[in-house]
Structure formats: structure tokens, C-alpha cells
Scaffold this motif. Structure first.
Motif, PDB file in Angstrom:
ATOM      1  N   MET A   1       0.503 -11.530  -6.607  1.00 37.29           N
ATOM      2  CA  MET A   1      -0.202 -10.259  -6.573  1.00 37.29           C
ATOM      3  C   MET A   1      -0.294  -9.603  -7.941  1.00 37.29           C
ATOM      4  O   MET A   1      -1.058  -8.669  -8.134  1.00 37.29           O
ATOM      5  CB  MET A   1       0.465  -9.298  -5.584  1.00 37.29           C
ATOM      6  N   ALA A   2       0.511 -10.053  -8.914  1.00 35.86           N
ATOM      7  CA  ALA A   2       0.468  -9.473 -10.257  1.00 35.86           C
ATOM      8  C   ALA A   2      -0.292 -10.355 -11.236  1.00 35.86           C
ATOM      9  O   ALA A   2      -0.314 -10.070 -12.432  1.00 35.86           O
ATOM     10  CB  ALA A   2       1.897  -9.242 -10.753  1.00 35.86           C
ATOM     11  N   GLY A   3      -0.922 -11.406 -10.747  1.00 35.31           N
ATOM     12  CA  GLY A   3      -1.639 -12.311 -11.630  1.00 35.31           C
ATOM     13  C   GLY A   3      -2.752 -11.632 -12.401  1.00 35.31           C
ATOM     14  O   GLY A   3      -3.004 -11.948 -13.566  1.00 35.31           O
ATOM     15  N   GLY A   4      -3.419 -10.664 -11.761  1.00 37.29           N
ATOM     16  CA  GLY A   4      -4.497  -9.949 -12.427  1.00 37.29           C
ATOM     17  C   GLY A   4      -4.019  -9.148 -13.620  1.00 37.29           C
ATOM     18  O   GLY A   4      -4.727  -9.013 -14.626  1.00 37.29           O
ATOM     19  N   LEU A   5      -2.799  -8.597 -13.555  1.00 37.77           N
ATOM     20  CA  LEU A   5      -2.231  -7.839 -14.671  1.00 37.77           C
ATOM     21  C   LEU A   5      -2.011  -8.738 -15.883  1.00 37.77           C
ATOM     22  O   LEU A   5      -2.291  -8.349 -17.018  1.00 37.77           O
ATOM     23  CB  LEU A   5      -0.893  -7.221 -14.245  1.00 37.77           C
ATOM     24  N   ILE A   6      -1.503  -9.935 -15.620  1.00 32.43           N
ATOM     25  CA  ILE A   6      -1.240 -10.873 -16.706  1.00 32.43           C
ATOM     26  C   ILE A   6      -2.551 -11.380 -17.315  1.00 32.43           C
ATOM     27  O   ILE A   6      -2.709 -11.463 -18.528  1.00 32.43           O
ATOM     28  CB  ILE A   6      -0.392 -12.052 -16.195  1.00 32.43           C
ATOM     29  N   LEU A   7      -3.505 -11.706 -16.459  1.00 32.51           N
ATOM     30  CA  LEU A   7      -4.806 -12.193 -16.925  1.00 32.51           C
ATOM     31  C   LEU A   7      -5.487 -11.171 -17.829  1.00 32.51           C
ATOM     32  O   LEU A   7      -6.019 -11.512 -18.893  1.00 32.51           O
ATOM     33  CB  LEU A   7      -5.698 -12.518 -15.730  1.00 32.51           C
ATOM     34  N   LEU A   8      -5.484  -9.906 -17.420  1.00 32.18           N
ATOM     35  CA  LEU A   8      -6.157  -8.877 -18.213  1.00 32.18           C
ATOM     36  C   LEU A   8      -5.530  -8.743 -19.592  1.00 32.18           C
ATOM     37  O   LEU A   8      -6.234  -8.503 -20.578  1.00 32.18           O
ATOM     38  CB  LEU A   8      -6.115  -7.536 -17.478  1.00 32.18           C
ATOM     39  N   TRP A   9      -4.216  -8.899 -19.687  1.00 28.32           N
ATOM     40  CA  TRP A   9      -3.544  -8.800 -20.978  1.00 28.32           C
ATOM     41  C   TRP A   9      -4.085  -9.838 -21.957  1.00 28.32           C
ATOM     42  O   TRP A   9      -4.373  -9.534 -23.118  1.00 28.32           O
ATOM     43  CB  TRP A   9      -2.029  -8.976 -20.807  1.00 28.32           C
ATOM     44  N   PHE A  10      -4.251 -11.072 -21.497  1.00 30.31           N
ATOM     45  CA  PHE A  10      -4.794 -12.126 -22.356  1.00 30.31           C
ATOM     46  C   PHE A  10      -6.239 -11.827 -22.750  1.00 30.31           C
ATOM     47  O   PHE A  10      -6.641 -12.045 -23.895  1.00 30.31           O
ATOM     48  CB  PHE A  10      -4.713 -13.487 -21.655  1.00 30.31           C
TER      49      PHE A  10
ATOM     50  N   ARG B   1       1.527 -10.750   5.429  1.00 26.00           N
ATOM     51  CA  ARG B   1       0.269 -11.497   5.500  1.00 26.00           C
ATOM     52  C   ARG B   1      -0.912 -10.553   5.671  1.00 26.00           C
ATOM     53  O   ARG B   1      -1.959 -10.734   5.044  1.00 26.00           O
ATOM     54  CB  ARG B   1       0.330 -12.512   6.638  1.00 26.00           C
ATOM     55  N   GLN B   2      -0.752  -9.533   6.499  1.00 25.29           N
ATOM     56  CA  GLN B   2      -1.821  -8.548   6.684  1.00 25.29           C
ATOM     57  C   GLN B   2      -2.043  -7.732   5.416  1.00 25.29           C
ATOM     58  O   GLN B   2      -3.177  -7.423   5.060  1.00 25.29           O
ATOM     59  CB  GLN B   2      -1.457  -7.624   7.859  1.00 25.29           C
TER      60      GLN B   2
ATOM     61  N   PRO C   1     -11.446 -21.973 -11.295  1.00 25.25           N
ATOM     62  CA  PRO C   1     -10.684 -22.894 -10.430  1.00 25.25           C
ATOM     63  C   PRO C   1      -9.177 -22.733 -10.563  1.00 25.25           C
ATOM     64  O   PRO C   1      -8.445 -22.876  -9.584  1.00 25.25           O
ATOM     65  CB  PRO C   1     -11.138 -24.281 -10.917  1.00 25.25           C
ATOM     66  N   PHE C   2      -8.696 -22.415 -11.786  1.00 23.26           N
ATOM     67  CA  PHE C   2      -7.261 -22.216 -11.981  1.00 23.26           C
ATOM     68  C   PHE C   2      -6.792 -20.954 -11.255  1.00 23.26           C
ATOM     69  O   PHE C   2      -5.691 -20.917 -10.703  1.00 23.26           O
ATOM     70  CB  PHE C   2      -6.938 -22.124 -13.469  1.00 23.26           C
ATOM     71  N   ALA C   3      -7.640 -19.917 -11.249  1.00 26.24           N
ATOM     72  CA  ALA C   3      -7.288 -18.690 -10.535  1.00 26.24           C
ATOM     73  C   ALA C   3      -7.191 -18.954  -9.039  1.00 26.24           C
ATOM     74  O   ALA C   3      -6.291 -18.462  -8.355  1.00 26.24           O
ATOM     75  CB  ALA C   3      -8.341 -17.606 -10.811  1.00 26.24           C
ATOM     76  N   ILE C   4      -8.121 -19.750  -8.523  1.00 21.16           N
ATOM     77  CA  ILE C   4      -8.106 -20.075  -7.096  1.00 21.16           C
ATOM     78  C   ILE C   4      -6.893 -20.940  -6.755  1.00 21.16           C
ATOM     79  O   ILE C   4      -6.234 -20.747  -5.733  1.00 21.16           O
ATOM     80  CB  ILE C   4      -9.414 -20.786  -6.695  1.00 21.16           C
ATOM     81  N   PHE C   5      -6.561 -21.883  -7.658  1.00 23.82           N
ATOM     82  CA  PHE C   5      -5.383 -22.725  -7.443  1.00 23.82           C
ATOM     83  C   PHE C   5      -4.112 -21.869  -7.423  1.00 23.82           C
ATOM     84  O   PHE C   5      -3.214 -22.083  -6.603  1.00 23.82           O
ATOM     85  CB  PHE C   5      -5.275 -23.776  -8.548  1.00 23.82           C
ATOM     86  N   GLY C   6      -4.044 -20.900  -8.331  1.00 24.33           N
ATOM     87  CA  GLY C   6      -2.895 -20.004  -8.355  1.00 24.33           C
ATOM     88  C   GLY C   6      -2.778 -19.212  -7.070  1.00 24.33           C
ATOM     89  O   GLY C   6      -1.681 -18.994  -6.543  1.00 24.33           O
ATOM     90  N   THR C   7      -3.920 -18.774  -6.549  1.00 26.83           N
ATOM     91  CA  THR C   7      -3.936 -18.041  -5.293  1.00 26.83           C
ATOM     92  C   THR C   7      -3.433 -18.907  -4.146  1.00 26.83           C
ATOM     93  O   THR C   7      -2.651 -18.469  -3.298  1.00 26.83           O
ATOM     94  CB  THR C   7      -5.372 -17.570  -4.980  1.00 26.83           C
ATOM     95  N   ARG C   8      -3.886 -20.151  -4.130  1.00 22.09           N
ATOM     96  CA  ARG C   8      -3.463 -21.076  -3.089  1.00 22.09           C
ATOM     97  C   ARG C   8      -1.953 -21.323  -3.164  1.00 22.09           C
ATOM     98  O   ARG C   8      -1.266 -21.351  -2.134  1.00 22.09           O
ATOM     99  CB  ARG C   8      -4.217 -22.400  -3.247  1.00 22.09           C
ATOM    100  N   SER C   9      -1.445 -21.465  -4.380  1.00 27.68           N
ATOM    101  CA  SER C   9      -0.006 -21.661  -4.569  1.00 27.68           C
ATOM    102  C   SER C   9       0.770 -20.423  -4.126  1.00 27.68           C
ATOM    103  O   SER C   9       1.845 -20.528  -3.527  1.00 27.68           O
ATOM    104  CB  SER C   9       0.301 -21.958  -6.035  1.00 27.68           C
ATOM    105  N   GLY C  10       0.205 -19.249  -4.436  1.00 28.68           N
ATOM    106  CA  GLY C  10       0.848 -18.002  -4.032  1.00 28.68           C
ATOM    107  C   GLY C  10       0.964 -17.877  -2.523  1.00 28.68           C
ATOM    108  O   GLY C  10       1.961 -17.362  -2.001  1.00 28.68           O
ATOM    109  N   ASN C  11      -0.044 -18.344  -1.807  1.00 29.66           N
ATOM    110  CA  ASN C  11       0.017 -18.302  -0.347  1.00 29.66           C
ATOM    111  C   ASN C  11       1.164 -19.153   0.182  1.00 29.66           C
ATOM    112  O   ASN C  11       1.807 -18.810   1.177  1.00 29.66           O
ATOM    113  CB  ASN C  11      -1.315 -18.794   0.250  1.00 29.66           C
ATOM    114  N   ALA C  12       1.417 -20.272  -0.474  1.00 30.55           N
ATOM    115  CA  ALA C  12       2.523 -21.143  -0.052  1.00 30.55           C
ATOM    116  C   ALA C  12       3.864 -20.436  -0.249  1.00 30.55           C
ATOM    117  O   ALA C  12       4.765 -20.524   0.600  1.00 30.55           O
ATOM    118  CB  ALA C  12       2.488 -22.445  -0.841  1.00 30.55           C
ATOM    119  N   ILE C  13       3.994 -19.719  -1.370  1.00 30.13           N
ATOM    120  CA  ILE C  13       5.225 -18.959  -1.624  1.00 30.13           C
ATOM    121  C   ILE C  13       5.368 -17.821  -0.622  1.00 30.13           C
ATOM    122  O   ILE C  13       6.459 -17.539  -0.117  1.00 30.13           O
ATOM    123  CB  ILE C  13       5.221 -18.403  -3.063  1.00 30.13           C
TER     124      ILE C  13
END
Length: 221
Positions: free
Chosen positions: A1-10, A135-136, A176-188
Motif C-alpha cells: 500500500m506504500a508503493g506509490g510513496l516510494i515510486l513518487l520519490w524516484f 481485503r475489503q 508491468p513491474f507495478a502490476i507484478f508488485g501488486t500481485r505479490s502484495g496480494n499474496a502477502i
């Protein structure tokens, strides 16, 4: 859920604030759309509609005052946001499931999405105290962010159009990397309890926010 914060910094390291926010919107739109799709059965569409209407109103207001951000302003705003998730529960009873609260969430979070590029920590205070499970929360928040990022892209469209085709090519490679990260996050997410989810959400966004705030202060002084 914090991936967007990190992405914006770069992105802020390489691009002007207005362009960085627009590019961030494109990538995060795809990431959140995939997250919403993966968790579509848990989305509360009534909440999404109400919050989005508040966000649209905030966008109109900022457009009327011709708001233009810079990197220092963006960093300071993001740095202060995590403080909201530490406000004692007894101080307020925000609940995204209540229409009035959801609309206020849309106005505040929608305004911050445009002003700073992100608003996740702000939205969290309206969701983290609801009776919804993790999940909701993730699914509904992702759907809200799809619309928020769409509004943000439109708001900064003229800045985004200054990029050339080569730069957009690199941006498209990031999706695609952002989507992969999202998919991995769902597993966690499936491995976490609701209590652990809330605990880690607070600490992660706080740590990232502190870094942003220090960066903003250094830019100002």
C-alpha cells in the motif's frame, strides 16, 4: 500500500513536480486497477462512488485557483500525512462506510492527491477504523485510487504532454513491474491478520513520511 510513496520519490528526482505527479498517476492507475481487479469481489462500490464525487469537487476547486506544486511542497505534504494515522481513535470516529464521512474523505484525499501526488495515508484514517476486513479495505481503496489517479492525470495532462516518446516508452516499461508488485502484495496480504495489517500500514507509511519531511525541510532551508 506504500508503493506509490516510494515510486513518487524516484520520479521527483528525475522530473519536475507537475510531470512527476502526472507520470505517477499513469503508473499507479495501472497498479491500482490490477489490485482492484484481483480483489474485485471485495469492493464496496457505494463507498467508491461517494469518495470519488468528493475528489472531483476538490479537483475543480484546485483548478479554479490554478494550483501548481513544486518538489519541496510535495515532500512536506507527504511527510506530514502519516501523522494522521497516529491520531488517537477517541479523537474522532471517521468511517468510510458512512456517506458524510466518505464524501469528506473524497474532498480531503482528492485535494491531497492533486496537491502532493498521493493521499493513501489520509484515506487510511477513514478505512482503518471501519468494520471492513483487510481485503475489503485494500480492494475498495484500490478502486477509489483508480478514479483519483484518473482525475490527477487529467489535471496535469498539459505537463505530461511535455514528455517525448522515448520517456513514455520507459514509463510503459514500469507498468508491468507495478502490476507484478501488486500481485505479490496480494499474496502477502493473505498471510496477514487484520491486526498485523493495520500495524504494518502505520509503521511503513510513517517511516517513508519521515524521510519525505526531512527532504522537504532540506529543500526549503
Amino acid at each position: 500500500m506504500a508503493g506509490g510513496l516510494i515510486l513518487l520519490w524516484f520520479l521527483l528526482l528525475a522530473l519536475p513536480a507537475t510531470v512527476a505527479i502526472a507520470v505517477h498517476g499513469v503508473i499507479q492507475l495501472c497498479a491500482n486497477a490490477s489490485r482492484a481487479w484481483f480483489s474485485r469481489h471485495y469492493i464496496n462500490f457505494r463507498i467508491v462512488a461517494i469518495i470519488s464525487s468528493g475528489g472531483a469537487l476538490a479537483a475543480v476547486g484546485l483548478a479554479l485557483v490554478n494550483y501548481t506544486p513544486n518538489t519541496a511542497i510535495v515532500s512536506l505534504l507527504i511527510g506530514l500525512m502519516p501523522l494522521l494515522v497516529w491520531i488517537p481513535k477517541a479523537w474522532f470516529r471517521f468511517d468510510a462506510a458512512r456517506p458524510g464521512h466518505a464524501f469528506c474523505c473524497g474532498v480531503v484525499a482528492g485535494g491531497l492527491t492533486i496537491a502532493s501526488g498521493v493521499s493513501g495515508p489520509t484515506i487510511d484514517i477513514f478505512f482503518i477504523r471501519t468494520h471492513m476486513d483487510r481485503r475489503q479495505i485494500v480492494a475498495t481503496k484500490a478502486a477509489v485510487q483508480v478514479i483519483s489517479h484518473s482525475i490527477k492525470i487529467v489535471f496535469y495532462l498539459s505537463a505530461a504532454l511535455t514528455l517525448n516518446m522515448g520517456q513514455w516508452g520507459l514509463i510503459l516499461l514500469a507498468i508491468p513491474f507495478a502490476i507484478f508488485g501488486t500481485r505479490s502484495g496480494n499474496a502477502i496480504l493473505r498471510r496477514l491478520t487484520d491486526a498485523r495489517f493495520r500495524y504494518w500500514t502505520r509503521w511503513i507509511v510513517t517511516a517513508i513520511g519521515a524521510f519525505y519531511f526531512v527532504q522537504g525541510l532540506l529543500m526549503v532551508y
